[in-house]
Design a protein around this motif. Structure first.
Motif, PDB file in Angstrom:
ATOM      1  N   ASP A   4     -47.426  92.563  69.388  1.00  0.00           N
ATOM      2  CA  ASP A   4     -46.847  92.207  68.100  1.00  0.00           C
ATOM      3  C   ASP A   4     -45.426  92.750  68.012  1.00  0.00           C
ATOM      4  N   LEU A   5     -44.489  91.880  67.734  1.00  0.00           N
ATOM      5  CA  LEU A   5     -43.081  92.242  67.623  1.00  0.00           C
ATOM      6  C   LEU A   5     -42.566  91.724  66.287  1.00  0.00           C
ATOM      7  N   TYR A   6     -41.772  92.570  65.601  1.00  0.00           N
ATOM      8  CA  TYR A   6     -41.315  92.248  64.248  1.00  0.00           C
ATOM      9  C   TYR A   6     -39.796  92.085  64.240  1.00  0.00           C
ATOM     10  N   PHE A   7     -39.306  91.128  63.417  1.00  0.00           N
ATOM     11  CA  PHE A   7     -37.893  90.776  63.394  1.00  0.00           C
ATOM     12  C   PHE A   7     -37.332  90.869  61.977  1.00  0.00           C
ATOM     13  N   LYS A   8     -36.077  91.334  61.875  1.00  0.00           N
ATOM     14  CA  LYS A   8     -35.357  91.280  60.602  1.00  0.00           C
ATOM     15  C   LYS A   8     -33.899  90.946  60.890  1.00  0.00           C
ATOM     16  N   PRO A   9     -33.242  90.221  59.978  1.00  0.00           N
ATOM     17  CA  PRO A   9     -31.841  89.849  60.207  1.00  0.00           C
ATOM     18  C   PRO A   9     -30.928  91.060  60.056  1.00  0.00           C
ATOM     19  N   ARG A  10     -29.907  91.106  60.867  1.00  0.00           N
ATOM     20  CA  ARG A  10     -28.947  92.206  60.795  1.00  0.00           C
ATOM     21  C   ARG A  10     -28.177  92.171  59.476  1.00  0.00           C
ATOM     22  N   ASN A  11     -27.915  90.952  58.976  1.00  0.00           N
ATOM     23  CA  ASN A  11     -27.080  90.816  57.776  1.00  0.00           C
ATOM     24  C   ASN A  11     -27.844  90.256  56.578  1.00  0.00           C
ATOM     25  N   ASP A  12     -29.178  90.255  56.652  1.00  0.00           N
ATOM     26  CA  ASP A  12     -30.037  89.798  55.540  1.00  0.00           C
ATOM     27  C   ASP A  12     -29.934  88.314  55.225  1.00  0.00           C
ATOM     28  N   SER A  13     -29.288  87.524  56.064  1.00  0.00           N
ATOM     29  CA  SER A  13     -29.193  86.079  55.804  1.00  0.00           C
ATOM     30  C   SER A  13     -30.316  85.356  56.541  1.00  0.00           C
ATOM     31  N   PHE A  14     -31.450  85.240  55.877  1.00  0.00           N
ATOM     32  CA  PHE A  14     -32.603  84.574  56.468  1.00  0.00           C
ATOM     33  C   PHE A  14     -33.476  84.047  55.340  1.00  0.00           C
ATOM     34  N   SER A  15     -34.159  82.919  55.611  1.00  0.00           N
ATOM     35  CA  SER A  15     -35.041  82.332  54.600  1.00  0.00           C
ATOM     36  C   SER A  15     -36.168  81.595  55.288  1.00  0.00           C
ATOM     37  N   LEU A  67     -42.637 100.097  58.502  1.00  0.00           N
ATOM     38  CA  LEU A  67     -42.785 100.281  57.064  1.00  0.00           C
ATOM     39  C   LEU A  67     -41.811  99.401  56.282  1.00  0.00           C
ATOM     40  N   GLU A  68     -40.570  99.247  56.755  1.00  0.00           N
ATOM     41  CA  GLU A  68     -39.654  98.371  56.048  1.00  0.00           C
ATOM     42  C   GLU A  68     -40.003  96.920  56.341  1.00  0.00           C
ATOM     43  N   HIS A  69     -39.455  96.043  55.512  1.00  0.00           N
ATOM     44  CA  HIS A  69     -39.866  94.645  55.611  1.00  0.00           C
ATOM     45  C   HIS A  69     -39.162  93.942  56.761  1.00  0.00           C
ATOM     46  N   PHE A  70     -39.956  93.390  57.650  1.00  0.00           N
ATOM     47  CA  PHE A  70     -39.484  92.534  58.731  1.00  0.00           C
ATOM     48  C   PHE A  70     -40.077  91.161  58.473  1.00  0.00           C
ATOM     49  N   PRO A  71     -39.283  90.155  58.138  1.00  0.00           N
ATOM     50  CA  PRO A  71     -39.815  88.882  57.621  1.00  0.00           C
ATOM     51  C   PRO A  71     -40.513  87.992  58.645  1.00  0.00           C
ATOM     52  N   VAL A  72     -40.402  88.296  59.939  1.00  0.00           N
ATOM     53  CA  VAL A  72     -41.053  87.457  60.955  1.00  0.00           C
ATOM     54  C   VAL A  72     -41.765  88.354  61.962  1.00  0.00           C
ATOM     55  N   ALA A  73     -42.938  87.924  62.381  1.00  0.00           N
ATOM     56  CA  ALA A  73     -43.687  88.626  63.421  1.00  0.00           C
ATOM     57  C   ALA A  73     -44.012  87.655  64.551  1.00  0.00           C
ATOM     58  N   LEU A  74     -44.038  88.178  65.760  1.00  0.00           N
ATOM     59  CA  LEU A  74     -44.448  87.432  66.949  1.00  0.00           C
ATOM     60  C   LEU A  74     -45.775  87.991  67.431  1.00  0.00           C
ATOM     61  N   PHE A 101     -31.168  88.892  65.136  1.00  0.00           N
ATOM     62  CA  PHE A 101     -32.214  89.765  64.631  1.00  0.00           C
ATOM     63  C   PHE A 101     -32.161  91.156  65.254  1.00  0.00           C
ATOM     64  N   LEU A 102     -32.598  92.122  64.474  1.00  0.00           N
ATOM     65  CA  LEU A 102     -33.031  93.421  64.969  1.00  0.00           C
ATOM     66  C   LEU A 102     -34.552  93.382  65.047  1.00  0.00           C
ATOM     67  N   VAL A 103     -35.147  94.300  65.792  1.00  0.00           N
ATOM     68  CA  VAL A 103     -36.586  94.241  66.007  1.00  0.00           C
ATOM     69  C   VAL A 103     -37.240  95.600  65.774  1.00  0.00           C
ATOM     70  N   SER A 104     -38.541  95.521  65.576  1.00  0.00           N
ATOM     71  CA  SER A 104     -39.399  96.702  65.575  1.00  0.00           C
ATOM     72  C   SER A 104     -40.549  96.422  66.526  1.00  0.00           C
ATOM     73  N   ASP A 105     -40.645  97.249  67.555  1.00  0.00           N
ATOM     74  CA  ASP A 105     -41.646  97.067  68.603  1.00  0.00           C
ATOM     75  C   ASP A 105     -42.489  98.328  68.684  1.00  0.00           C
ATOM     76  N   PRO A 106     -43.708  98.321  68.098  1.00  0.00           N
ATOM     77  CA  PRO A 106     -44.539  99.523  68.082  1.00  0.00           C
ATOM     78  C   PRO A 106     -45.364  99.747  69.341  1.00  0.00           C
ATOM     79  N   GLN A 107     -45.270  98.843  70.325  1.00  0.00           N
ATOM     80  CA  GLN A 107     -46.103  98.962  71.523  1.00  0.00           C
ATOM     81  C   GLN A 107     -45.645 100.113  72.421  1.00  0.00           C
ATOM     82  N   MET A 108     -46.608 100.700  73.127  1.00  0.00           N
ATOM     83  CA  MET A 108     -46.254 101.629  74.188  1.00  0.00           C
ATOM     84  C   MET A 108     -45.453 100.880  75.237  1.00  0.00           C
ATOM     85  N   LYS A 109     -44.417 101.544  75.778  1.00  0.00           N
ATOM     86  CA  LYS A 109     -43.517 100.949  76.758  1.00  0.00           C
ATOM     87  C   LYS A 109     -42.687  99.834  76.146  1.00  0.00           C
TER      88      LYS A 109
END
Length: 296
Positions: A4-15, A67-74, A101-109
């Motif tokens: 599971d990988l989470y994405f958020k826009p760097r400049n908040d321009s996403f819909s 914890l912060e909002h990432f509007p898209v998940a893979l 996008f910036l990402v949040s990747d909680p997986q090991m490695k």
């Protein structure tokens, strides 16, 4: 289990509309509600991007989610053949670059939080996939019926299937370009490609050629009886090479419009098939090397 990988826009321009418009016309995607499903019928690879439509409170999050909002998940499943990530990575990379996008990747490695790194997607999924093999196969009861082939053979099949439509478009309607499929033949997993009635094809090495016979069906009691039989690649190779051109990738392009007499004779001479045959979905034929490391 899945990556599971989470994405958020760097400049908040996403819909949501930007999400749907991006995937709507992109090949192999199907948008369903908040999800964009990738599914390649030729390769059998699939995964999903999903809108995270609601801002949730801290207690609603799992331990491994940002914890912060990432509007898209893979989501990409584990316990899959290793080529899944080879096909997914360019799609994920293109998605990230398009929206910055910036990402949040909680997986090991994995890559942690911040900038996306394609090599970390590959290593993170591969690590989790091997862990998924080990977790599933440690129970001996789960090993029964699991199909596996060498990784090189699986990846070669994937490369052929991934480029099959491009080859078909290049050669046009004069030749048929079959995909490589997976079968359980008398209890053993094998690769196969269809060669119907000996027609002109572009085909690469497989374990067996699957030969549906209609026009060239064997005759019984003065009547044709349509059937499907199988011939080992090495037995068919002399006929293929006699009437074909070997391409740089090792595939063979047959050079006739209608089957020559010796091809007709060869197809008609094949024995009827009496072995047990079962189709295998590509996602369930695992890497033998990882299977053997895990089933200990």
């Amino acid at each position: 289990m899945s990556y599971d990988l989470y994405f958020k826009p760097r400049n908040d321009s996403f819909s949501d509309e930007l999400f749907h418009s991006y995937f709507r016309d992109r090949p192999n995607y199907k948008c369903e509600g908040a999800q964009a499903w990738y599914g390649n019928e030729d390769t059998g690879v699939y995964f999903v991007f999903e809108l995270q439509t609601e801002q949730r409170s801290e207690e609603d999050y799992d331990d491994d989610e940002p914890l912060e909002h990432f509007p898209v998940a893979l989501n990409i499943n584990y316990l899959r053949p290793s080529y899944f990530i080879f096909e997914a990575e360019p799609e994920v990379t293109a998605f990230v670059k398009h929206f910055d996008f910036l990402v949040s990747d909680p997986q090991m490695k994995g890559m942690g939080e911040g900038e996306y790194k394609a090599e970390k997607l590959l290593s993170g999924w591969n690590f989790g996939n091997e862990f998924g093999y080990a977790s599933f196969l440690k129970d001996e009861n789960n090993r029964s019926g699991v199909s596996h082939l060498p990784a090189e053979q699986l990846q070669n099949a994937w490369r052929w299937n991934w480029s099959r439509s491009q080859v078909q478009a290049r050669v046009g309607e004069s030749k048929f370009v079959p995909r490589i499929m997976f079968l359980n033949l008398s209890g053993s997993p094998v690769t196969a490609a269809v060669w119907p009635d000996g027609i002109s094809v572009v085909v690469t090495r497989v374990d067996y050629l699957c030969v549906p016979r209609k026009e060239l069906a064997p005759t019984k009691f003065f009547r044709k009886k349509e059937d499907t039989t199988f011939v080992e690649w090495d037995k068919a190779l002399p006929v293929l090479l006699k009437h074909g051109t070997q391409n740089n990738d090792g595939s063979i392009s047959l050079n006739y419009m209608t089957p020559p007499s010796d091809v007709v004779k060869f197809i008609q001479s094949l024995p009827s098939e009496n072995r047990a045959i079962e189709g295998l979905s590509a996602d369930r034929v695992l890497d033998r090397e990882i299977y053997e490391r895990s089933a200990v």
